[in-house]
Scaffold this active site. Structure first.
Site, mmCIF file in Angstrom:
data_model
loop_
_atom_site.group_PDB
_atom_site.id
_atom_site.type_symbol
_atom_site.label_atom_id
_atom_site.label_comp_id
_atom_site.label_asym_id
_atom_site.label_seq_id
_atom_site.Cartn_x
_atom_site.Cartn_y
_atom_site.Cartn_z
ATOM 1 N N TYR B 101 -3.257 7.307 -18.713
ATOM 2 C CA TYR B 101 -4.582 7.496 -18.111
ATOM 3 C C TYR B 101 -5.028 6.169 -17.514
ATOM 4 C CZ TYR B 101 -9.606 8.074 -17.593
ATOM 5 O OH TYR B 101 -10.876 8.112 -17.071
ATOM 6 N N GLU B 187 -10.124 8.056 -10.716
ATOM 7 C CA GLU B 187 -9.423 8.355 -11.975
ATOM 8 C C GLU B 187 -8.078 9.002 -11.689
ATOM 9 O OE1 GLU B 187 -11.268 10.382 -15.778
ATOM 10 O OE2 GLU B 187 -10.414 11.937 -14.483
#
Lengths: 289, 374
Positions: B101, B187
């Site tokens: 992530y 993101e």
């Protein structure tokens, strides 16, 4: 006492010749605020209602001893205006302008702070120490002098709550609108220590709304440091996630910033949360007894 | 402004971050062609501006071009979390060894950008942060400092040694993309480890609505565009569509939110959020009335104005000028207090409307009247 603004505050209005700047300069003057100068680049040498207008904030400081600036310039000039005021040596900059790019604020915040200047706003109604000075755009007659400090992320909602407080005989020491943007110059946590040290402030109202975690941080600080009655109100219980509710900063994202979470933390810290704006003054009276 | 995945992916690619081969498609036939060009298994992903698409059945795999056409036809008929699926992203299926992530977002408390990295990706990062906080690393980057290498060393401490250099490369590009597009969030989740290196398998990008003008924004559009919201914002109004049947208009975002809350507390359901802003004149009030009544049949309308800079007589004028165009029989509750409230009330009573004094009273009355109609 009161904090940040009082009878000694000498205001320079940046954007004084614009529609908003001119209107609110008259309102502030009528309230009794000392507006000593205005700045509009290119209009130096003119006057507005007898107030001298300069090209730069530096002149407003050196010639008129301005110590506080209020910014009304359009959003794309606001970064420049805020930093100019800080560099010129005012101790407080209040930025009313709405719609400033967030990335401009990411630069403005550390730059203004590097000159030792405090920033309130942007996208805020300003602040008022009732009966002493108003450096902002709020309707002055809603507020009355007294012992309650208010810090709020909103404008009209603050007027609503102050109106109830005033009618209940609970006047205010200083009322500060910190603004509805995601990046603001002063948060609750920055201003709480000032109110804590103010002898005149005997109670506090915290008005919050969805988005971010500033209310939670304030709750923690209050529980650890503040020994006066505090009541909170949070707006946005019925706001759907992912939607920007008017204010750029009022958005619930990734499960963070909900009204429920804020109210839960406040109540966990023994700070009652009013369910309606009118209830704030009732709860405060209960706490002060 | 939240971009759809395919636009976010394009920005990642422009920034030099590797993304899987593929493109956005709008028909089953286009999907077949893209699958044929890719020449192997493809993943078809519904382009809607909400999370949890996989669980909701909006992400499917196809092994042949014909299957891609069939699956695309199904997906393009779906509605995901009330968003009709109009576009798909068709990309080559990747052989994923591990998922990470990586994001850059705003740290409101520090007023700076902040990197967030976790070696555990592909799942909701908030869940990882709750269950295994040691696996989520946050490192702020003061904008005036620029991106110094020590920040990345600190960020990537939880990453496997062999990957740190490659991750630092992607992180650097992502940071510059965050600045260049004035983002509030960029993101990548998951950032996949594959045989060919790191690959961004998803892109969530939220840009600042108040960004500077610039060429780089050309062609980018809100994934969740509501035509009525756009029209309102062009008129200087903040409008958000909601599910209920009681229209709400007020001045100031906080006050309008508080009004919605009072209506909900009284057992009613707000149909919208509408903030007319500060200093609104009668014409803006008229536009606001038009917008809340446009597409939906309301059972009541509540107008809550605390006059300050906004003058109550101007608001009242706008309301009375619009009463003729309001749906017949629609109960209208008006709360006016503050600057020129007496004048405002006069104007309203001439139009047969009775203003209330307190917003709590106004909310209760609007809910009562709405219930009487349903």
């Amino acid at each position: 006492m009161s904090i940040l603004v009082d009878r000694n505050t000498r205001v320079v209005v940046q954007g004084i010749t614009g529609k908003e700047g001119a209107f609110h300069t008259r309102q502030m003057t009528a309230y009794g605020t000392q507006v000593v100068a205005g700045v509009t680049p290119g209009k130096g040498g003119q006057e507005m209602d007898g107030i001298p207008v300069f090209d730069t904030v530096e002149e407003a400081v050196s010639k008129q001893e301005a110590n506080t600036s209020i910014v009304f310039v359009p959003s794309r000039f606001a970064l420049d205006a805020m930093v100019e005021a800080a560099e010129a040596g005012v101790s407080l900059v209040v930025c009313i302008t709405e719609g400033i790019p967030v990335h401009d604020m990411l630069r403005a915040f550390p730059l203004v702070r590097s000159y030792g200047t405090r920033l309130i706003g942007p996208n805020c109604p300003g602040l008022i120490s009732p009966g002493k000075a108003k450096v902002g755009i709020m309707p002055g007659d809603v507020f009355t002098p007294g012992p309650v400090g208010i810090i709020s992320r909103s404008g009209t909602l603050t007027y609503e709550i102050a109106h109830h407080l005033s009618q209940a005989g609970l006047g205010q020491s200083t009322v500060i609108g910190i603004g509805g943007d995601p990046v603001v110059g002063s948060t609750y946590a920055d201003l709480l220590p000032l109110l804590a040290e103010d002898a005149e402030t005997e109670a506090l109202v915290l008005v919050g709304e969805i988005g971010g975690t500033a209310e939670e941080e304030a709750a923690d600080w209050i529980a650890a440091h503040l020994h006066i009655p505090v009541v909170a109100y949070i707006a946005g219980f019925s706001a759907p996630p992912g939607k920007r509710m008017g204010h750029a900063g009022a958005i619930v994202s990734g499960g963070e910033g909900t009204a429920e979470a804020k109210a839960a933390r406040l109540e966990q810290r023994d700070i009652p949360v009013a369910r309606t704006p009118a209830q704030v003054s009732e709860l405060l009276e209960g706490r002060r007894r | 402004m939240r971009l759809l995945e395919w636009q976010g992916r394009e920005l990642l690619a422009r920034a030099g971050i590797p993304v899987p081969q593929g493109s956005v498609v709008r028909s089953p036939e286009e999907s077949r062609q893209v699958a044929a060009n890719i020449g192997g298994a493809v993943v078809l992903k519904a382009q809607v501006p909400v999370g949890g698409r996989g669980k909701a059945g909006g992400i499917r795999t196809a092994t042949t071009p014909d299957e891609a056409r069939r699956v695309a036809a199904e997906l393009l008929h779906m509605e995901l979390k009330s968003y009709p699926v109009r576009e798909l992203l068709a990309v080559a299926a990747a052989d994923v060894q591990a998922e990470h992530y990586l994001s850059v977002t705003l740290d409101r408390r520090r007023r700076s950008p902040v990197f967030i990295y976790s070696p555990t990706g592909g799942v909701d990062i908030e869940d990882v942060a709750r269950a295994q906080p040691q696996k989520v690393r946050q490192v702020p980057v003061p904008v005036l400092e620029g991106l110094l290498p020590f920040r990345l060393r600190r960020l990537l401490q939880p990453a496997p040694h062999s990957l740190r250099k490659a991750l630092a490369g992607v992180a650097t590009k992502l940071y510059h993309m965050f600045l260049n597009y004035e983002a509030q969030l960029v993101e990548i989740n998951p950032l996949a480890e594959t045989e060919d290196g790191l690959l961004a398998l998803d892109a969530k990008v939220i840009l600042d609505d108040d960004h500077h003008p610039g060429q780089q924004f050309e062609g980018l559009r809100e994934g969740d565009q509501d035509p009525l919201e756009t029209e309102a914002s062009e008129a200087g109004l903040h409008y958000v569509r909601l599910d209920g049947n009681i229209g709400i208009i007020g001045n100031g975002a906080g006050l309008v939110m508080a009004t919605l809350d009072l209506v909900a507390q009284a057992g009613g359901q707000p149909a919208n959020f509408l903030d007319i802003g500060g200093g609104a004149r009668s014409d803006r009030v008229k536009t606001a009335l038009d917008i809340v009544n446009r597409e939906k049949k309301l059972d009541a309308l509540l107008i809550n104005v605390f006059g300050g800079i906004t003058r109550c007589d101007e608001v009242a004028k706008g309301i009375s000028e619009a009463t003729d165009s309001l749906p017949a029989g629609l109960p209208v509750v008006v709360r006016l207090t503050g600057t020129n409230a007496a004048e405002g009330r006069d104007i309203l009573s001439r139009s047969g409307l009775v203003p209330v004094e307190a917003m709590e009273e106004g909310a209760a009355q609007a809910v009562r009247l709405a219930k009487g109609r349903t």
